[in-house]
Design an enzyme around this catalytic site. Structure first.
Site, mmCIF file in Angstrom:
data_model
loop_
_atom_site.group_PDB
_atom_site.id
_atom_site.type_symbol
_atom_site.label_atom_id
_atom_site.label_comp_id
_atom_site.label_asym_id
_atom_site.label_seq_id
_atom_site.Cartn_x
_atom_site.Cartn_y
_atom_site.Cartn_z
ATOM 1 N N THR A 147 -3.188 5.454 -4.073
ATOM 2 C CA THR A 147 -2.172 6.090 -3.490
ATOM 3 C C THR A 147 -0.636 5.874 -4.332
ATOM 4 O OG1 THR A 147 -1.651 4.402 -1.969
ATOM 5 C CG2 THR A 147 -2.933 6.272 -1.215
ATOM 6 N N ASP A 173 0.826 -1.111 0.012
ATOM 7 C CA ASP A 173 -0.031 -0.033 0.144
ATOM 8 C C ASP A 173 0.995 1.260 0.081
ATOM 9 O OD1 ASP A 173 -2.817 1.373 0.405
ATOM 10 O OD2 ASP A 173 -1.622 2.145 2.276
#
Length: 541
Positions: free
Chosen positions: A97, A64
């Site tokens: 992201t 992530d």
């Protein structure tokens, strides 16, 4: 340093470092690109993971982008701006992201090429802003509408967000839990649907399988009842939420009581007992059979409560009390004397369960809960943490899709469509902004190109095939990283909220423009702008 009449005048403190002009811009762009490159290999379902070890020795394994950049100890001021891009993307959408970060890095890389050609940063900034604005218009032409009742599409959105985050084998189960949870807390307002994912509580438990994860139409509290003799479960619960302690208040000033005989001592103890008994009496008379208290519960009060068969918890967090209020309809009371039956909430059942060796309280079967819980299981602590991050992203994107009602196909297809349409738009412009818009279009290709690279495919062949499909009018053509073929991503069930793309493009553009406009970096002594593996700024004075 200024120079007047041959006499040097120092205006900066000794040891201050200053970098100006192209050196400053070069350093900043290099730092920003270094951060973008750090997360580039994590993009897509075939992206690799990063292992991050902090100063305490705690390990985080994730792909992530926001988590990686948050855990990295980055010191360079320009590099921190790319971290902010990822943070903003995470706050606004929950996913995308990495896309936002690598796009910002690529925009700066293309800007460097333009600057080498002698084009001023102001013109580049103007062109980039124009391209970002045009991108939003182009994206609206390739959106697909989605409604709250279209659970199948919502599950596809959740599955896309979960894919590549270590939970693929159970993504159907997690996607189903995600959609059920988001729909439960979604509120219809005059301006549309609003989703606050903070109303969804996630309780993580290492032990068991991901298959054991479940959605609770109520709230799970990580606490056990205060007295072992209290009932293990209560049906048709009438719930009281208290932010006041069920114990005697201490005086605000030091007080001294002189007792001269055993009778006086007994009277004093009897009075204390009577006061606590009165407090418990008010709870009993209200009809409550379950009490959640934010503060302490006196031992004597516990005894009286268990005698009446009342289930009680103490030291409950404020955030949990607020969720309980939304789930059960109870009001949070600050004064025991103000309790009335109308302030109580209700639930079908409140019970204590042993989950992976920890006793927890379940508030289940609430009539119309506005807050719910997901109990997340996984083989190890690291697996559960990874699942939690994947679920966080999925909850956010499904919530965003419901709020906006618009989605786009994934797999790099929006970026290719934008790149082609922006290139056409650039040719219609006059002046040097045309070159900036054209470079912006090229920068967008970094997303499908990176997807191909991370899947071990030839990026040039992939890009040629994708562009060919889009030129033929197949606007949803994207890369299937599992087969290496260019397919219709809508039919392949790869979809994302529109806001994922618009937010990533806007945030990346703004960060790139801000970094480009910096031509002077003044760093106080000891803050050279370097560190964290980033290039240091040389002294210029």
């Amino acid at each position: 340093m200024a120079n007047m009449s041959g006499q040097p005048i120092f205006i900066l403190a000794e040891g201050t470092q200053r970098t100006r002009g192209r050196d400053a811009q070069g350093n900043n762009i290099m730092a920003a690109k270094a951060v973008a490159d750090a997360v580039r290999t994590t993009l897509g379902p075939k992206g690799m993971d990063k292992m991050l070890v902090d100063s305490m020795g705690d390990v985080v394994i994730t792909n992530d982008g926001a988590t990686i950049l948050k855990e990295m100890d980055i010191e360079h001021p320009a590099a921190k701006m790319i971290v902010e891009v990822a943070k903003t993307q995470d706050d606004e959408v929950g996913d995308g992201t990495t896309t936002a970060s690598i796009l910002a890095g690529e925009l700066l890389k293309k800007a460097e090429d333009l600057m080498d050609m002698g084009i001023h940063q102001t013109i580049i900034s103007s062109g980039y802003r124009e391209a970002a604005k045009k991108s939003a218009d182009i994206l609206k032409t390739i959106t697909i509408d989605v409604s709250e009742d279209d659970t199948q599409t919502l599950e596809k959105i959740a599955s896309t967000a979960i894919t590549g985050k270590g939970a693929e084998s159970h993504k159907e189960k997690l996607a189903k839990l995600t959609v059920e949870a988001v729909r439960a807390v979604a509120e219809k307002t005059d301006s549309g649907i609003k989703v606050d994912v903070d109303d969804i509580k996630i309780e993580k438990r290492a032990g068991g399988s991901i298959r054991d994860s479940e959605l609770i139409n109520g709230i799970v509290i990580d606490k056990e009842k205060v007295h072992p003799s209290m009932p293990d479960h209560v049906k048709d619960a009438k719930i009281l939420l208290l932010s006041q302690a069920i114990e005697l208040k201490k005086t605000e000033v030091d007080a001294e009581i002189k007792i001269t005989s055993p009778d006086q001592m007994q009277m004093f103890l009897d009075q204390e007992e009577k006061m606590i008994k009165d407090m418990v009496g008010k709870i009993i008379s209200s009809g409550a059979n379950v009490v959640f208290c934010q503060k302490g519960i006196d031992d004597l009060a516990q005894y009286y409560l268990q005698k009446e068969g009342i289930y009680a918890l103490r030291r409950v967090k404020t955030s949990d009390l607020e969720k309980l209020s939304k789930a059960t309809g109870a009001k949070i009371l600050q004064d025991i004397n103000e309790i009335s039956e109308s302030d109580l909430g209700s639930a079908g059942r409140v019970e204590e369960k042993n989950i992976s060796g920890t006793k927890m309280t379940f508030v289940i079967d609430c009539p119309s809960p506005k807050a719910v819980s997901i109990v997340l299981h996984g083989g190890t602590e690291h697996v559960v943490e990874s699942l939690d991050r994947a679920l966080h992203d999925a909850l956010r994107v499904v919530g965003v899709a419901l709020e906006d009602g618009q989605i786009v196909a994934g797999g790099g297809s929006p970026e290719i469509e934008l790149s082609l349409r922006l290139s056409e738009y650039a040719s219609s412009l006059k002046g040097r902004e045309q070159l900036a818009v054209s470079k912006f279009a090229e920068a967008l290709e970094v997303v499908p190109k990176t997807l191909a690279e991370n899947a071990g495919l030839d990026p040039i062949d992939t890009m040629v095939e994708m562009k060919s499909q889009h030129e033929k009018g197949n606007k949803k053509a994207g890369l299937d990283v599992y087969t290496g073929k260019v397919v219709d991503m809508w039919e392949n069930n790869v979809v994302e909220p529109l806001r994922t793309k618009t937010q990533a493009i806007n945030a990346a553009t703004e960060a790139a423009v801000m970094i480009l406009r910096i031509d002077d970096v003044i760093a106080s002594s000891g803050r050279g702008g370097g560190g964290g593996g980033m290039p240091e700024m040389p002294e210029d004075m």
